[in-house]
Design a protein around this motif. Structure first.
Motif, PDB file in Angstrom:
ATOM      1  N   ASN A 189       0.842  -1.211   0.074  1.00 31.72           N
ATOM      2  CA  ASN A 189      -0.030   0.029   0.050  1.00 31.72           C
ATOM      3  C   ASN A 189       1.011   0.925   0.021  1.00 31.72           C
ATOM      4  O   ASN A 189       0.714   1.982   0.874  1.00 31.72           O
ATOM      5  CB  ASN A 189      -0.909   0.079   1.055  1.00 31.72           C
ATOM      6  CG  ASN A 189      -2.264   0.985   0.930  1.00 31.72           C
ATOM      7  OD1 ASN A 189      -2.308   1.352  -0.006  1.00 31.72           O
ATOM      8  ND2 ASN A 189      -3.052   1.420   1.988  1.00 31.72           N
ATOM      9  N   GLY A 190       1.826   1.352  -1.142  1.00 35.95           N
ATOM     10  CA  GLY A 190       2.788   2.710  -1.113  1.00 35.95           C
ATOM     11  C   GLY A 190       3.323   2.768   0.175  1.00 35.95           C
ATOM     12  O   GLY A 190       4.044   1.820   0.708  1.00 35.95           O
ATOM     13  N   PRO A 191       3.791   3.999   0.420  1.00 34.54           N
ATOM     14  CA  PRO A 191       4.352   4.207   1.779  1.00 34.54           C
ATOM     15  C   PRO A 191       3.487   3.884   3.013  1.00 34.54           C
ATOM     16  O   PRO A 191       4.234   3.793   4.210  1.00 34.54           O
ATOM     17  CB  PRO A 191       4.716   5.660   1.786  1.00 34.54           C
ATOM     18  CG  PRO A 191       3.864   6.370   0.730  1.00 34.54           C
ATOM     19  CD  PRO A 191       3.289   5.168  -0.045  1.00 34.54           C
ATOM     20  N   PRO A 206       8.846   6.033   5.330  1.00 34.04           N
ATOM     21  CA  PRO A 206       8.424   6.675   4.028  1.00 34.04           C
ATOM     22  C   PRO A 206       9.795   7.347   3.793  1.00 34.04           C
ATOM     23  O   PRO A 206      10.566   8.005   4.362  1.00 34.04           O
ATOM     24  CB  PRO A 206       7.342   7.635   4.241  1.00 34.04           C
ATOM     25  CG  PRO A 206       6.725   7.247   5.693  1.00 34.04           C
ATOM     26  CD  PRO A 206       7.795   6.469   6.487  1.00 34.04           C
ATOM     27  N   VAL A 207       9.970   7.378   2.324  1.00 37.39           N
ATOM     28  CA  VAL A 207      11.082   8.055   1.631  1.00 37.39           C
ATOM     29  C   VAL A 207      10.736   9.640   1.295  1.00 37.39           C
ATOM     30  O   VAL A 207       9.577   9.632   0.787  1.00 37.39           O
ATOM     31  CB  VAL A 207      11.543   7.304   0.496  1.00 37.39           C
ATOM     32  CG1 VAL A 207      12.561   8.239  -0.472  1.00 37.39           C
ATOM     33  CG2 VAL A 207      12.422   6.052   0.885  1.00 37.39           C
ATOM     34  N   THR A 208      11.444  10.428   1.679  1.00 37.88           N
ATOM     35  CA  THR A 208      10.904  11.788   1.496  1.00 37.88           C
ATOM     36  C   THR A 208      11.481  12.509   0.270  1.00 37.88           C
ATOM     37  O   THR A 208      10.751  13.247  -0.614  1.00 37.88           O
ATOM     38  CB  THR A 208      11.385  12.633   2.708  1.00 37.88           C
ATOM     39  OG1 THR A 208      12.574  12.559   2.907  1.00 37.88           O
ATOM     40  CG2 THR A 208      10.410  12.537   3.832  1.00 37.88           C
ATOM     41  N   ALA A 230       8.926   0.351  -8.042  1.00 38.02           N
ATOM     42  CA  ALA A 230       8.714   0.294  -6.587  1.00 38.02           C
ATOM     43  C   ALA A 230       8.407  -1.176  -6.219  1.00 38.02           C
ATOM     44  O   ALA A 230       9.017  -1.803  -5.540  1.00 38.02           O
ATOM     45  CB  ALA A 230       8.009   1.109  -5.940  1.00 38.02           C
ATOM     46  N   GLY A 231       7.265  -1.235  -6.803  1.00 41.66           N
ATOM     47  CA  GLY A 231       6.551  -2.767  -6.724  1.00 41.66           C
ATOM     48  C   GLY A 231       7.401  -3.893  -7.281  1.00 41.66           C
ATOM     49  O   GLY A 231       7.446  -4.901  -6.545  1.00 41.66           O
ATOM     50  N   ASP A 232       7.990  -3.622  -8.291  1.00 45.55           N
ATOM     51  CA  ASP A 232       8.766  -4.651  -9.008  1.00 45.55           C
ATOM     52  C   ASP A 232      10.218  -4.932  -7.919  1.00 45.55           C
ATOM     53  O   ASP A 232      10.406  -6.110  -7.934  1.00 45.55           O
ATOM     54  CB  ASP A 232       9.355  -4.250 -10.134  1.00 45.55           C
ATOM     55  CG  ASP A 232       8.101  -3.810 -11.228  1.00 45.55           C
ATOM     56  OD1 ASP A 232       7.157  -4.293 -10.999  1.00 45.55           O
ATOM     57  OD2 ASP A 232       8.369  -3.112 -12.108  1.00 45.55           O
ATOM     58  N   ALA A 272      14.601  -1.971  -0.572  1.00 49.67           N
ATOM     59  CA  ALA A 272      14.834  -2.058  -2.107  1.00 49.67           C
ATOM     60  C   ALA A 272      13.951  -1.120  -2.815  1.00 49.67           C
ATOM     61  O   ALA A 272      14.532  -0.328  -3.292  1.00 49.67           O
ATOM     62  CB  ALA A 272      14.675  -3.381  -2.659  1.00 49.67           C
ATOM     63  N   ALA A 273      12.542  -1.055  -2.248  1.00 56.22           N
ATOM     64  CA  ALA A 273      11.681  -0.240  -3.311  1.00 56.22           C
ATOM     65  C   ALA A 273      12.116   1.156  -2.836  1.00 56.22           C
ATOM     66  O   ALA A 273      11.811   2.183  -3.832  1.00 56.22           O
ATOM     67  CB  ALA A 273      10.246  -0.597  -2.731  1.00 56.22           C
ATOM     68  N   GLY A 274      12.277   1.640  -1.533  1.00 62.61           N
ATOM     69  CA  GLY A 274      12.893   3.067  -1.221  1.00 62.61           C
ATOM     70  C   GLY A 274      13.858   3.444  -1.805  1.00 62.61           C
ATOM     71  O   GLY A 274      14.105   4.556  -2.170  1.00 62.61           O
TER      72      GLY A 274
END
Ligand code: ADP
Length: 310
Positions: free
Chosen positions: A226-228, A246-248, A256-258, A284-286
């Motif tokens: 669900n995103g961040p 969360p990444v700012t 991101a999802g991949d 990793a996504a961040g």
């Protein structure tokens, strides 16, 4: 050695850098996941299952797979088709727009290459990953064959992993998508849906609603992104909520999802707990969303993952 297969389409990417300059690279959801998995877990044998052509770009794409240490024995060469391609442009407000040429790509023919001997070999593996995009692009005439192959793999003990990754423009109708996703959820041992993907299809608006929607299926491991906000997992009726930092400084959320999927599955194949796998996938996504494009530079990505304790 643990083995995972990623079946789907990798495309030629043309990115507008200025009015007169295009940068060419390669990207596609399953390929992106395979790259990030292999970068974090080099000991996991990671194969791409797709079809390319016999042209120079296909040759370069195969070389790119190999340069990322991906196994290419199931990267088939179609005699007349060529890879799909897309053009991406970002306007002055940071809005991205895409143009695709993929409706007659070699990847649509992938299932035709999965003969009995090949399927026997695939049955030796541990996980088979496909996405809603993989499903959308394979020729409709190959669907029955695709589901047969998946049933064989499942019977042989290969874990079936499905990310719904819904792209409306690739489907004729919502009814068609739902029918195919029903088959996918029926066979899946692990699923990694994003809430947004399922909202359009099933009118579910929260992680809890997604879990509820998937209840009738026998899916052992459900990972809802669900995103961040958060990640919620359910395994054998045990529900866990995982906090994401969360990444700012988000530059580009492509893949991101991949990245999350690839690293999560690599961690699970390497014996990590669900909680650790989620944290590594999220890390990793961040890292990826702080870089432009689908594939982050190796050194930057590796540095972030070392910090995460990989
Ligand atoms: P998709 O790319 O499939 O739309 P999401 O947007 O749900 O997927 O993001 C996938 C994962 O990426 C999330 O589960 C989370 O771990 C990570 N992520 C996404 N956005 C952020 C953010 N702003 N800060 C940190 N992590 C993020």
């Amino acid at each position: 050695m643990n083995t995972i297969y990623f079946m789907g389409e990798c495309m030629v990417e043309l990115r507008a850098m200025s009015a007169a300059t295009l940068h060419q690279s390669f990207a596609g959801d399953v390929y992106n996941s395979a790259v990030y998995l292999k970068r974090c877990f080099p000991e996991v044998s990671t194969s791409v299952i797709t079809a390319l052509g016999q042209d120079n770009l296909s040759k370069k794409m195969r070389e790119r797979f190999e340069s990322e240490q991906l196994d290419t024995q199931y990267v088939f060469s179609h005699e007349s088709k060529v890879p799909g391609m897309y053009y991406i442009e970002t306007d002055e407000h940071g809005e991205r727009s895409f143009i695709y040429w993929r409706s007659d790509s070699a990847a649509k023919k992938t299932v035709e290459f999965l003969n009995a001997e090949c399927v026997d070999q695939l049955c030796q593996g541990d996980m088979f990953f496909f996405s809603g995009i993989s499903l959308a692009i394979i020729d409709k005439t190959s669907r029955d064959q695709f589901w047969k192959v998946l049933e064989q793999l499942k019977s042989a003990g290969v874990k079936i992993v499905f990310d719904p990754n819904y792209r409306a423009r690739l489907w004729d109708s919502v009814e068609d998508t739902k029918a195919q996703y029903h088959s996918a959820f029926n066979l899946a041992d692990i699923t990694l849906p994003g809430v947004e993907d399922l909202t359009t299809l099933y009118d579910v608006h929260s992680v809890e609603a997604v879990i509820e929607y998937l209840k009738p299926y026998q899916i052992n491991e459900i990972v809802v992104k669900n995103g961040p906000e958060s990640v919620i997992t359910q395994q054998n009726n045990t529900l866990q909520s995982h906090t994401i930092i969360p990444v700012t400084t988000v530059v580009d959320t492509t893949s991101a999802g991949d990245a999350f999927n690839g690293v999560y599955l690599g961690a699970r194949l390497s014996g990590k707990s669900i909680a650790t796998a989620v944290q590594l996938g999220a890390k990793a996504a961040g890292a990826v969303i702080q870089q432009p494009g689908a594939i982050a530079p190796k050194d930057v990505f590796q540095h972030a993952m070392v910090e995460a304790g990989i």
